[in-house]
Design a protein around this motif. Structure first.
Motif, PDB file in Angstrom:
ATOM      1  N   VAL A  73      43.165  32.860  31.175  1.00 45.05           N
ATOM      2  CA  VAL A  73      42.438  32.091  31.772  1.00 45.05           C
ATOM      3  C   VAL A  73      42.727  30.359  31.632  1.00 45.05           C
ATOM      4  O   VAL A  73      42.128  29.554  32.352  1.00 45.05           O
ATOM      5  CB  VAL A  73      40.404  32.416  30.880  1.00 45.05           C
ATOM      6  CG1 VAL A  73      39.982  31.368  31.330  1.00 45.05           C
ATOM      7  CG2 VAL A  73      40.204  33.759  31.375  1.00 45.05           C
ATOM      8  N   GLU A  74      43.222  30.249  30.534  1.00 44.64           N
ATOM      9  CA  GLU A  74      43.757  28.673  30.289  1.00 44.64           C
ATOM     10  C   GLU A  74      44.532  28.285  31.702  1.00 44.64           C
ATOM     11  O   GLU A  74      43.859  27.041  32.008  1.00 44.64           O
ATOM     12  CB  GLU A  74      44.372  28.635  29.292  1.00 44.64           C
ATOM     13  CG  GLU A  74      43.306  29.158  27.886  1.00 44.64           C
ATOM     14  CD  GLU A  74      43.476  30.464  27.483  1.00 44.64           C
ATOM     15  OE1 GLU A  74      44.146  31.738  27.998  1.00 44.64           O
ATOM     16  OE2 GLU A  74      42.576  30.837  26.638  1.00 44.64           O
ATOM     17  N   ASP A  75      45.796  29.243  31.879  1.00 47.23           N
ATOM     18  CA  ASP A  75      46.615  28.912  33.221  1.00 47.23           C
ATOM     19  C   ASP A  75      44.936  28.553  34.503  1.00 47.23           C
ATOM     20  O   ASP A  75      46.145  27.864  35.017  1.00 47.23           O
ATOM     21  CB  ASP A  75      46.802  29.749  33.135  1.00 47.23           C
ATOM     22  CG  ASP A  75      48.319  29.853  32.404  1.00 47.23           C
ATOM     23  OD1 ASP A  75      47.962  29.063  31.247  1.00 47.23           O
ATOM     24  OD2 ASP A  75      49.631  30.478  32.209  1.00 47.23           O
ATOM     25  N   ALA A  76      44.196  29.541  34.378  1.00 48.76           N
ATOM     26  CA  ALA A  76      43.962  29.447  35.707  1.00 48.76           C
ATOM     27  C   ALA A  76      42.474  28.013  35.323  1.00 48.76           C
ATOM     28  O   ALA A  76      43.049  27.143  36.409  1.00 48.76           O
ATOM     29  CB  ALA A  76      42.648  30.336  35.367  1.00 48.76           C
ATOM     30  N   HIS A  77      42.635  27.614  34.900  1.00 48.52           N
ATOM     31  CA  HIS A  77      41.340  26.425  34.311  1.00 48.52           C
ATOM     32  C   HIS A  77      42.338  25.235  34.600  1.00 48.52           C
ATOM     33  O   HIS A  77      42.015  24.448  35.438  1.00 48.52           O
ATOM     34  CB  HIS A  77      40.547  26.159  33.055  1.00 48.52           C
ATOM     35  CG  HIS A  77      39.622  26.627  33.249  1.00 48.52           C
ATOM     36  ND1 HIS A  77      38.749  27.489  33.540  1.00 48.52           N
ATOM     37  CD2 HIS A  77      39.836  27.929  31.172  1.00 48.52           C
ATOM     38  CE1 HIS A  77      37.863  27.840  32.966  1.00 48.52           C
ATOM     39  NE2 HIS A  77      37.745  27.711  31.969  1.00 48.52           N
ATOM     40  N   LYS A  78      43.881  25.271  34.122  1.00 52.07           N
ATOM     41  CA  LYS A  78      44.640  24.462  34.142  1.00 52.07           C
ATOM     42  C   LYS A  78      44.676  24.214  35.848  1.00 52.07           C
ATOM     43  O   LYS A  78      44.955  23.020  36.553  1.00 52.07           O
ATOM     44  CB  LYS A  78      45.739  24.712  33.324  1.00 52.07           C
ATOM     45  CG  LYS A  78      47.040  22.995  33.242  1.00 52.07           C
ATOM     46  CD  LYS A  78      48.535  24.077  33.135  1.00 52.07           C
ATOM     47  CE  LYS A  78      48.122  23.969  31.492  1.00 52.07           C
ATOM     48  NZ  LYS A  78      49.560  24.668  30.959  1.00 52.07           N
ATOM     49  N   ALA A  79      45.533  24.992  36.140  1.00 49.26           N
ATOM     50  CA  ALA A  79      45.201  25.161  37.804  1.00 49.26           C
ATOM     51  C   ALA A  79      44.814  24.108  39.318  1.00 49.26           C
ATOM     52  O   ALA A  79      44.641  23.585  39.850  1.00 49.26           O
ATOM     53  CB  ALA A  79      45.736  26.699  38.650  1.00 49.26           C
ATOM     54  N   PHE A  80      43.601  24.737  38.213  1.00 49.68           N
ATOM     55  CA  PHE A  80      42.057  24.441  39.568  1.00 49.68           C
ATOM     56  C   PHE A  80      41.626  22.435  38.967  1.00 49.68           C
ATOM     57  O   PHE A  80      41.156  22.089  39.380  1.00 49.68           O
ATOM     58  CB  PHE A  80      41.119  25.306  38.887  1.00 49.68           C
ATOM     59  CG  PHE A  80      41.071  26.585  40.248  1.00 49.68           C
ATOM     60  CD1 PHE A  80      40.537  26.474  40.883  1.00 49.68           C
ATOM     61  CD2 PHE A  80      41.428  28.243  39.085  1.00 49.68           C
ATOM     62  CE1 PHE A  80      40.479  27.157  41.890  1.00 49.68           C
ATOM     63  CE2 PHE A  80      40.899  28.557  40.370  1.00 49.68           C
ATOM     64  CZ  PHE A  80      40.926  29.413  41.735  1.00 49.68           C
ATOM     65  N   ALA A  81      42.258  22.201  37.784  1.00 52.76           N
ATOM     66  CA  ALA A  81      42.081  20.699  37.263  1.00 52.76           C
ATOM     67  C   ALA A  81      43.181  20.581  37.835  1.00 52.76           C
ATOM     68  O   ALA A  81      43.399  19.208  37.668  1.00 52.76           O
ATOM     69  CB  ALA A  81      41.928  20.565  35.774  1.00 52.76           C
TER      70      ALA A  81
ATOM     71  N   ALA B 127      22.634  39.047  49.931  1.00 51.27           N
ATOM     72  CA  ALA B 127      24.330  38.700  50.242  1.00 51.27           C
ATOM     73  C   ALA B 127      24.937  37.768  50.477  1.00 51.27           C
ATOM     74  O   ALA B 127      24.830  36.435  50.817  1.00 51.27           O
ATOM     75  CB  ALA B 127      24.253  39.470  52.218  1.00 51.27           C
ATOM     76  N   TRP B 128      26.203  38.315  50.277  1.00 53.44           N
ATOM     77  CA  TRP B 128      27.969  37.327  50.028  1.00 53.44           C
ATOM     78  C   TRP B 128      28.003  37.593  51.035  1.00 53.44           C
ATOM     79  O   TRP B 128      28.268  38.319  52.004  1.00 53.44           O
ATOM     80  CB  TRP B 128      28.659  36.858  48.749  1.00 53.44           C
ATOM     81  CG  TRP B 128      28.119  37.019  47.381  1.00 53.44           C
ATOM     82  CD1 TRP B 128      26.892  37.802  46.527  1.00 53.44           C
ATOM     83  CD2 TRP B 128      27.683  35.862  46.949  1.00 53.44           C
ATOM     84  NE1 TRP B 128      26.151  37.074  45.485  1.00 53.44           N
ATOM     85  CE2 TRP B 128      26.836  35.817  45.686  1.00 53.44           C
ATOM     86  CE3 TRP B 128      27.594  34.128  47.504  1.00 53.44           C
ATOM     87  CZ2 TRP B 128      25.860  34.618  45.689  1.00 53.44           C
ATOM     88  CZ3 TRP B 128      27.652  33.216  46.057  1.00 53.44           C
ATOM     89  CH2 TRP B 128      26.814  33.620  45.525  1.00 53.44           C
ATOM     90  N   ASP B 129      29.594  36.423  51.932  1.00 52.76           N
ATOM     91  CA  ASP B 129      29.841  36.251  53.150  1.00 52.76           C
ATOM     92  C   ASP B 129      31.699  37.010  52.477  1.00 52.76           C
ATOM     93  O   ASP B 129      31.996  37.385  53.456  1.00 52.76           O
ATOM     94  CB  ASP B 129      30.312  35.259  53.650  1.00 52.76           C
ATOM     95  CG  ASP B 129      28.592  34.910  54.063  1.00 52.76           C
ATOM     96  OD1 ASP B 129      28.432  36.198  54.803  1.00 52.76           O
ATOM     97  OD2 ASP B 129      27.957  33.545  54.235  1.00 52.76           O
ATOM     98  N   GLY B 130      31.976  36.140  51.573  1.00 53.10           N
ATOM     99  CA  GLY B 130      33.305  37.132  50.667  1.00 53.10           C
ATOM    100  C   GLY B 130      33.510  37.030  49.261  1.00 53.10           C
ATOM    101  O   GLY B 130      32.686  36.495  48.839  1.00 53.10           O
ATOM    102  N   ILE B 131      34.606  37.397  49.133  1.00 53.15           N
ATOM    103  CA  ILE B 131      35.081  38.171  48.076  1.00 53.15           C
ATOM    104  C   ILE B 131      36.125  37.313  47.709  1.00 53.15           C
ATOM    105  O   ILE B 131      37.397  38.268  48.288  1.00 53.15           O
ATOM    106  CB  ILE B 131      34.826  39.575  47.059  1.00 53.15           C
ATOM    107  CG1 ILE B 131      33.396  39.345  47.364  1.00 53.15           C
ATOM    108  CG2 ILE B 131      34.980  39.143  46.117  1.00 53.15           C
ATOM    109  CD1 ILE B 131      32.268  40.985  47.198  1.00 53.15           C
ATOM    110  N   GLY B 132      36.246  36.499  47.047  1.00 49.85           N
ATOM    111  CA  GLY B 132      37.882  35.684  46.704  1.00 49.85           C
ATOM    112  C   GLY B 132      38.912  36.129  45.469  1.00 49.85           C
ATOM    113  O   GLY B 132      38.027  36.399  44.548  1.00 49.85           O
ATOM    114  N   GLU B 133      39.695  36.956  45.529  1.00 51.68           N
ATOM    115  CA  GLU B 133      40.574  37.180  43.900  1.00 51.68           C
ATOM    116  C   GLU B 133      41.577  36.198  44.063  1.00 51.68           C
ATOM    117  O   GLU B 133      42.897  36.687  44.635  1.00 51.68           O
ATOM    118  CB  GLU B 133      41.162  38.733  43.624  1.00 51.68           C
ATOM    119  CG  GLU B 133      39.438  39.573  43.909  1.00 51.68           C
ATOM    120  CD  GLU B 133      39.475  40.655  43.983  1.00 51.68           C
ATOM    121  OE1 GLU B 133      38.922  41.813  43.135  1.00 51.68           O
ATOM    122  OE2 GLU B 133      40.449  41.526  45.385  1.00 51.68           O
ATOM    123  N   VAL B 134      41.744  35.727  42.775  1.00 53.60           N
ATOM    124  CA  VAL B 134      43.143  34.908  42.099  1.00 53.60           C
ATOM    125  C   VAL B 134      43.395  35.671  41.014  1.00 53.60           C
ATOM    126  O   VAL B 134      42.773  35.341  40.060  1.00 53.60           O
ATOM    127  CB  VAL B 134      43.106  33.581  42.202  1.00 53.60           C
ATOM    128  CG1 VAL B 134      44.059  32.177  41.888  1.00 53.60           C
ATOM    129  CG2 VAL B 134      42.042  32.554  43.950  1.00 53.60           C
TER     130      VAL B 134
END
Length: 110
Positions: free
Chosen positions: A66-74, A54-61
């Motif tokens: 994908v490139e924009d996501a990588h840039k945001a997290f970096a 079991a996982w405790d939570g599932i997050g969605e952003v």
């Protein structure tokens, strides 16, 4: 648009309530300020099969790509803030990028 889906396990010693309060509070405050975020959703896991996996939570952003996501997290200071904040409430996480194909849309939540 793409979605980054994350599966999280809470840090040892935290109740589900403490984990969810931090995740949807201080942690969400960091994520919502990241560049390019188009949507954010948190799911509290009620049950899992098999239970010992079991996982405790599932997050969605959501991001435009994908490139924009990588840039945001970096992007600083968000990268460093997220690294430090995760230590406060998270034991383990895995994530993936998905595209959606809706067959039956859920009813709108007001």
């Amino acid at each position: 648009m793409i979605k980054r889906v994350s599966f999280l396990r809470r840090k040892e010693g935290l109740t589900q309530e403490e984990f969810f309060a931090h995740w949807t509070g201080p942690h969400a405050d960091i994520v919502r300020r990241m560049p390019g975020v188009r949507g954010l959703r948190f799911g509290r896991v009620q049950s899992w099969t098999p239970e010992d996996a079991a996982w405790d939570g599932i997050g969605e952003v959501w991001f435009d790509s994908v490139e924009d996501a990588h840039k945001a997290f970096a992007t600083e200071p968000y990268r460093s803030l997220l690294v430090e904040d995760r230590k406060k409430f998270m034991r383990e996480a895995q994530s993936c990028f998905v595209t959606e194909q809706t067959v039956i849309a859920p009813p709108a939540i007001d």
